[in-house]
Design an enzyme around this catalytic site. Structure first.
Site, mmCIF file in Angstrom:
data_model
loop_
_atom_site.group_PDB
_atom_site.id
_atom_site.type_symbol
_atom_site.label_atom_id
_atom_site.label_comp_id
_atom_site.label_asym_id
_atom_site.label_seq_id
_atom_site.Cartn_x
_atom_site.Cartn_y
_atom_site.Cartn_z
ATOM 1 N N LYS A 1008 0.852 -1.184 0.000
ATOM 2 C CA LYS A 1008 0.000 0.000 0.000
ATOM 3 C C LYS A 1008 0.889 1.235 0.000
ATOM 4 C CE LYS A 1008 -3.984 1.782 2.651
ATOM 5 N NZ LYS A 1008 -4.837 1.513 3.837
ATOM 6 N N SER A 1083 -9.392 1.909 2.552
ATOM 7 C CA SER A 1083 -8.399 2.655 1.795
ATOM 8 C C SER A 1083 -7.365 1.763 1.106
ATOM 9 C CB SER A 1083 -7.687 3.629 2.737
ATOM 10 O OG SER A 1083 -6.988 2.928 3.764
ATOM 11 N N SER A 1107 -10.254 -0.894 6.464
ATOM 12 C CA SER A 1107 -9.483 -0.667 5.235
ATOM 13 C C SER A 1107 -8.792 -1.908 4.685
ATOM 14 C CB SER A 1107 -8.435 0.426 5.467
ATOM 15 O OG SER A 1107 -9.059 1.663 5.645
#
Length: 1424
Positions: A1008, A1083, A1107
């Site tokens: 990420k 996210s 997330s």
């Protein structure tokens, strides 16, 4: 007359000469200029001279032709001859700024070429004479203007650059005890020497001193130096013949007859040695060393030789930075780094740098009170002057009594009771309430407390250890009390913590030179560095690095505090004061700043050219200088005395109502260091805006003399104009030149400046296009009517669309009138040929016009259009910045061309399901499909068994990731090449050693975007974070790499990381590979899309509120959100920095529960607690993986307030049925606690009132997504919570945790296993993957992060268009439940969406949850 020190007295300026009567009517301007040096490169075959003769009495030239003659010594030093110039029309297109036109003015151009070039490097002097007709006498220009001879410095054809040249080629008379070594320069074609020599040891209390001779500069024609005007300040010195310094020099430069520049820099602040320069009567350069240590010290001098001043200057400064870094204090550097990681981000400071700032000093005087501050701010408000920052200058502090400022001393942190009876807290609270436009409030103080130090009888002396020190004799000399070195850091930390607590968030720290004035060596070596470090650490820790350094140009501070780049840029006063009532001090002040910036441009600072008053006679002069300085702009007006027009020329209003300056991107500095203050030459200050070749070059022109000046400014004087065509715009007149390239006759601009006159010229690059088969040249100019209006452009593009139209795209940081240069504008009709859109909507036609001063400039009144259209700061689905476009272009360029999909096979935009594209496209080989669709566990096994190589795996998965990027836009950073290099190295290791390097040997892992990889950005979706690469890897990255993993991509996130949708202004929107109309979640949506597409085996995500859980559920993959302490989160870029109430956790996202185990067990075996203090000393506990034969699961379709949609309820039913069929028990368990958890978490997330999100988006001007704006943006007006409110909310969490535990434990009566439930299975969200830009109406995911529960995710099925309809007899549990079902509406809105569920365990049950995920996978499977 103001009392000033002798050192502050401005130098005398040459008086204007008395002219003969005829000379009054005639003026000549020459190129190359008189009185200055022009450097002639060896490539130039000849030198072109152009002279403009002007007269206000045309009758003088009507009867007879004037003649102009060049008088020169090109043939030899004493061999003077003349060259008659011929009349010409070649220069008729030259733009002449601020010159009268019409029949009353006669102008004639003359030209000639000085042929040939000297065989050896030499200097040619020249002047000009003229006569009006053959019957009249010749007159010398010098007689009428005082202009000295011009000089041409030839490089010489026999000159060859020798990088191995010895120092004796440049100096004669070097002392034998100076050791010389040759260094490698970071600049091209540069010779770099390091000179060292011993400095005598201190003999307490006296410092040790030594002088060593470098010698006399050979072939020197002119010299320049920055000297210590007096202890706190630098100032320039220049000379021609003999080198002679009147003050100690810090930097010295010589230009030679061969055109080369020799620069010497003395390094100070290293090991308590100060190194400066002196000269003797023979013109020798002398090294002066002062040593405060008890052992022999070392003076260090760097010397660079290059073809230009800037190249040589950069070489010594770059190398000096390396020396200072090598000699820094490790502990201090580590603490600074830690503070930057945790508390300060440079991008947060843009508002501090660029906000228009009011200072109280001159405006309110020394008798400062709170009432005066209030009145001044009210006055500014009434004048519609919306300042952004406020500096409360001297005389607010609590002080002891004394007859002068040097006798008064600091007694306490709080403000003095006479002027500020209610204290600072009351002051700042009232200011912020009455003036919400003020973002930052700073207070002034001296580095050692006050001018008189710390009072020995005050509260501070009781709190901290103090000592008495003595300063050198002079105006500030004598003994006084200061806080001792051992308490300096504690005192500064306490002081700035106090300031922060009372609403002061920034500081101006003055009188820093007092440290250099310390007379005795013991005091100097204990206090100078200690105080600098204490101040630095304190302003980083408590003020977010919002600090101004003043009176700090002492050498030790230049090098120790201002040169290193290990912290954000510091605002630093750049020269001594000027004195409003002394006219001569104003031009000298600008001259000093322009030349001091030749040094400070290479420091880690933004130069502050000092405050000024906008209503003063010299105000325009100062304003123009501040605008081109590249630094902040501070003003200090008397109440009621403001020049509004001037303020508007310096500043602009943003769409959020803030006043910003339009600061160029480079530091403004003198373009010719060798022009002396009395040289009768225009001072030129050069700066630049934008990217190389496409940006705009700016030159500020200032007449610092006592007579009018006229010169030509060549296009080649503008930095960055080497290639292409440009138009030059003049600020004061609005005139524009004709397009020109370097070398063309008209590529010059005539400037005429009266005494005290100034001008700003901007060179705008033209871009050529073919529009309707006709050539058109265009340029984006920026905001018109602003001194540096081009700096308002934050993004731009010009291109011809497929329909043949020329399109301009412009992003502005503030409002105003936008100017566009269009070469054929006169031939166009505004209404028919132009359409101007703002946020996709046409603007009123009356806001578009043609400039009155240039018929080729289109003006767009963006400010009027903005307000008339009712626009508000909002969201754009297109990139908000040109920087974002550049970032995307760089990402695209990192994909090999043979992996770019041809349009013939690329799915059209109408094809939504691209999940199986790799299988049916034919773009991948069978082996590539086999490799990429394997699990991580299978990959490492195959590499270990040598069935696959790491290089094969990296190549295959990189190719699939590249295709994923093209289809679903999931990547941010790509480093395929580096990954392949590492894979090949691992293969070589395995072949050589016969074993793998670790359990993840050869496994590509994606990360990420939050995770730091050295040298790579972690933007986390913020435009303001672009271009700030990480200086080290995240600890987790390091551990995985050591285990054999290979990083190869980073993946997309939403800006702020706090949305269930992955979209941002930098990289755009990520879509779901199973249905591109749907979101992959957030996210960690970039990871889920990539892993689902088989472009990654294991992706590392993070989760603070769903997330990991939501994206895995939305894309049909497995995931684990571990409890805190199991996986390192150290050195991970994050939002909510410092917020500890609810914390984010990192975990794996993958396609198999076995891969979760591989990831987690590998990390646990590396003992992360020994690297990250937040990690727990827990190994991978294999005994916890051994599950009982019969498990009991709690199961829930909702939280008792909102039920889940039909696809989720069907997934629950499938799971329950299959688990029961396998012999496990399933009981109902309704997590009512989730409703309260949602409320608690929302309050925790909004505790700062959205300040962090607003700050990081305001830093670039980008808008927040509408969902975030409505929740935490400026328009939401969310009030920050008090400490009491935050604590009360955190206590609610503690109470809820106990309720949850009791609820969980209470199930023991129902399980029939003798244990409470082993896990809870329920949806993470009430719905499957949703359409883009739809806001979550409810969420179940807050309970796990709030209580830090280990949580897994597993896929079950997909949305069924037939089965997953809303039942006709459905009844809502609540209004919110009805809203949820309306939100879901029908399965067609979620077509092909995977449906996954969450598995909740207890805290720190990673082993058990992972094992249960494997069991569920084996029993339930995946139904698609």
């Amino acid at each position: 007359m103001t009392d000033i020190l002798p050192e502050q007295q401005p130098p005398e300026r040459r008086s204007a000469p008395n002219s003969a009567s005829d000379d009054v009517h005639v003026r000549l301007t020459c190129s190359p200029p008189l009185g200055q040096v022009t450097h002639i490169a060896k490539e130039m075959a000849n030198v072109k001279f152009a002279v403009l003769l002007e007269t206000a009495s045309p009758s003088l030239v009507s009867d007879d032709e004037p003649e102009v003659c060049l008088w020169h010594n090109h043939r030899g030093h004493s061999d003077w001859s003349q060259l008659l110039l011929k009349p010409t029309k070649a220069y008729d297109d030259v733009m002449l700024v601020a010159r009268s036109s019409g029949r009353s003015i006669a102008r004639m151009w003359f030209e000639a070429e000085l042929p040939g070039m000297s065989k050896s490097a030499s200097i040619t002097s020249f002047t000009v004479k003229y006569r009006i007709g053959a019957k009249n006498d010749w007159r010398w220009v010098k007689e009428s203007t005082g202009a000295q001879d011009g000089e041409l410095h030839y490089q010489g054809q026999d000159y060859e650059h020798k990088l191995s040249a010895g120092l004796d080629q440049f100096f004669s008379g070097l002392s034998s005890d100076v050791e010389v070594t040759t260094e490698k320069a970071e600049t091209d074609d540069t010779i770099l020497y390091s000179l060292t020599c011993p400095v005598s040891a201190a003999k307490d209390p006296d410092s040790g001193y030594s002088h060593h001779q470098i010698g006399k500069a050979k072939h020197m024609t002119r010299w320049f130096s920055l000297v210590r005007l007096w202890s706190p300040w630098l100032a320039p010195r220049q000379g021609k013949k003999q080198f002679s310094l009147d003050k100690d020099g810090v930097l010295v430069s010589f230009v030679r007859t061969d055109g080369r520049h020799v620069i010497c820099l003395g390094i100070s602040g290293v090991q308590d040695v100060v190194t400066t320069f002196l000269s003797d009567d023979q013109g020798n350069l002398i090294i002066k060393g002062r040593n405060d240590r008890l052992e022999t010290g070392t003076s260090r001098v760097l010397m660079a030789v290059a073809d230009s001043f800037e190249t040589a200057n950069a070489a010594v400064m770059y190398h000096a930075r390396e020396i200072v870094a090598e000699n820094g204090v490790a502990a201090v550097n580590d603490e600074i780094k830690s503070l930057l990681d945790d508390k300060v981000k440079p991008e947060w400071l843009e508002e501090w740098y660029d906000g228009f700032t009011y200072c109280t000093w001159n405006g309110l005087g020394q008798d400062l009170t709170a009432e005066k501050v209030y009145a001044a701010l009210d006055d500014l408000k009434s004048a519609n002057i919306n300042i952004t920052n406020l500096i409360i200058d001297d005389n607010w502090q609590s002080l002891s009594s004394g007859s002068s400022q040097f006798q008064r001393a600091w007694t306490d942190f709080e403000a003095n009771k006479d002027g500020f009876p209610s204290g600072l807290k009351d002051l700042t609270t009232k200011i912020r309430k009455d003036h919400p436009n003020i973002n930052h409030i700073a207070v002034w103080h001296a580095i050692l407390g006050y001018w008189g130090g710390v009072s020995p009888d005050g509260e501070l002396a009781n709190r901290y250890k103090t000592i008495q020190v003595e300063k050198e004799s002079g105006v500030a000399g004598g003994k006084f009390t200061v806080v001792a070195a051992e308490d300096a850091q504690r005192m500064y930390s306490d002081f700035y913590a106090f300031l922060s607590s009372v609403g002061v968030d920034s500081a101006k720290t003055d009188a820093q030179f007092f440290l250099d004035l310390l007379q005795h060596a013991p005091d100097r070596r204990t206090l100078i560095t200690e105080y600098q470090d204490a101040w630095t650490i304190a302003h980083l820790r408590h003020l977010g690095s919002r600090a101004i350094s003043c009176m700090s140009q002492s050498p030790q501070m230049l090098f120790h505090s201002q040169l290193p780049t290990n912290k954000p840029k510091l605002l630093v006063r750049n020269s001594d004061d000027f004195f409003p009532d002394i006219d001569a001090s104003h031009p000298w002040h600008i001259f000093c700043n322009a030349h001091n910036s030749l040094l400070t441009q290479h420091l880690n600072v933004l130069p502050d050219w000092d405050m000024f008053q906008t209503s003063h006679p010299w105000a325009g002069f100062h304003a123009a200088a501040r605008c081109v300085s590249g630094g902040p702009i501070y003003f200090t007006d008397y109440p009621g005395k403001h020049d509004i027009k001037l303020i508007r020329q310096m500043t602009a209003q943003t769409v959020t109502g803030k006043t910003v300056i339009l600061r160029p991107h480079t530091i403004g500095k003198s373009t010719d260091p060798y022009n002396a203050y009395d040289s009768q030459a225009i001072l030129k200050i050069g700066t630049y805006v934008g990217a190389a070749r496409t940006g705009t070059s700016i030159i500020g022109l200032f007449n610092v003399t006592r007579q009018p000046l006229n010169e030509f400014v060549h296009l080649n004087s503008f930095a960055g104009t080497e290639e292409g065509e440009y138009v030059v715009g003049a600020f004061t007149t609005g005139d524009f030149s004709k397009p020109a390239k370097r070398g063309q006759a008209h590529a010059i601009t005539g400037i005429d400046l009266p005494v005290q006159g100034w001008e700003i010229l901007t060179a705008y690059p033209l871009q050529g296009f073919k529009v309707a088969s006709k050539p058109v040249s265009a340029s984006i100019l920026g905001l018109m009517g602003k001194m540096t209006g081009s700096a308002a452009v934050s993004g731009k593009d010009m291109y011809v669309e497929t329909n043949g139209r020329l399109r301009f795209w412009v992003q502005l940081k503030a409002l105003g009138v936008l100017g566009l240069y269009v070469s054929d504008l006169e031939a166009r009709n505004l209404k028919q040929d132009f359409m101007v859109l703002m946020h996709g909507q046409p603007i009123p036609v009356e806001t578009v016009s043609v400039s009155e001063t240039c018929s080729k400039v289109l003006q767009i009144d963006v400010e009027t259009a903005w307000y008339e259209s009712g626009q508000k700061p909002g969201w754009s689905n297109e990139p908000a910045k040109e920087i974002a476009k550049t970032k995307q272009d760089a990402r695209q360029a990192a994909i090999p061309s043979h992996w770019i999909l041809d349009e013939s096979i690329k799915p059209s935009t109408g094809v939504q399901d691209v999940q199986d594209f790799p299988r049916y496209s034919g773009f991948f080989t069978a082996e590539e499909l086999q490799i990429t669709e394997a699990t991580a566990s299978e990959v490492v096994a195959n590499i270990a068994d040598r069935r696959w190589t790491a290089a094969e795996v990296v190549t295959a998965v990189s190719k699939r990731a590249a295709v994923a990027q093209q289809l679903v836009n999931c990547l941010t950073e790509i480093y395929f090449k580096q990954a392949l290099t590492r894979a090949e190295a691992l293969d070589e290791y395995q072949a050589r050693e016969g074993k793998t390097i670790g359990p993840l040997h050869g496994l590509p892992i994606s990360f990420k975007d939050q995770f730091s990889l050295k040298g790579v950005d972690s933007t986390i979706g913020y435009v303001s974070y672009v271009g700030k690469p990480a200086t080290e890897d995240s600890t987790l990255v390091t551990m995985l790499v050591e285990a054999g993993a290979i990083p190869y991509v980073k993946t997309n996130v939403p800006a702020t990381l706090m949305m269930g949708e992955t979209v941002n202004n930098v990289f755009g929107r990520t879509v779901n590979p199973r249905n591109r109309k749907l979101t992959p979640g957030g996210s960690s949506g970039g990871e889920s899309a990539l892993v689902s597409f088989c472009g990654s085996y294991i992706g590392v995500g993070t989760d603070i509120g769903g997330s990991i859980k939501d994206p895995c559920s939305f894309t049909g993959i497995f995931g684990l959100r571990p409890s805190q302490g199991r996986v390192s989160y150290q050195h991970v870029v994050n939002t909510y920095v410092g917020q500890e109430a609810i914390k984010s956790a990192a975990g794996p996202m993958c396609r198999s529960p076995a891969d979760i185990r591989l990831f987690m067990s590998t990390l646990a075996a590396q003992e992360p607690c020994l690297r990250d203090p937040a990690c727990l000393p827990i190994p991978w506990r294999t005994e916890e993986e051994k599950l009982p034969t019969k498990l009991c699961f709690g199961i829930a379709t909702g939280d008792g307030y909102v039920n889940s949609s039909p696809p989720l309820r069907r997934a629950i039913a499938i799971t329950k049925s299959k688990l029961e069929a396998a012999g496990h028990k399933v009981i109902d368990f309704i997590p009512h606690e989730g409703v309260e958890a949602l409320d608690i978490v929302q309050k925790m997330w909004s505790a700062d009132g959205g300040a962090e999100f607003q700050r990081d988006t305001d830093a670039s001007g980008e808008p927040l997504h509408p969902h975030l704006e409505a929740w935490a943006g400026h328009s939401a007006n969310v009030m920050p919570q008090t400490v009491d409110e935050m604590w009360a909310n955190q206590q609610r969490r503690n109470v809820l945790a106990r309720k949850w535990l009791d609820h969980w434990e209470g199930t023991v009566a129902e399980t029939s296993t003798g244990r409470p439930i082993d896990g809870l299975i329920m949806p993470s969200t009430p719905f499957p993957a949703i359409r883009h830009d739809m806001r979550y109406s409810w969420h179940y995911g807050h309970l796990a992060p709030l209580l830090d529960l280990t949580t897994g995710v597993f896929p079950v099925t997909t949305v069924d268009l037939g089965t997953d309809q809303v039942p006709d007899d459905w009844q809502p549990l609540s209004d919110k439940d009805r809203e949820l079902m309306d939100y879901y509406e029908k399965p067609e809105n979620h077509e092909n969406a995977p449906v996954g569920l969450a598995l909740y365990g207890r805290r720190l049950e990673e082993e058990k949850v992972t094992a249960m995920l494997q069991l569920i996978h084996d029993v339930v499977g995946v139904d698609y």
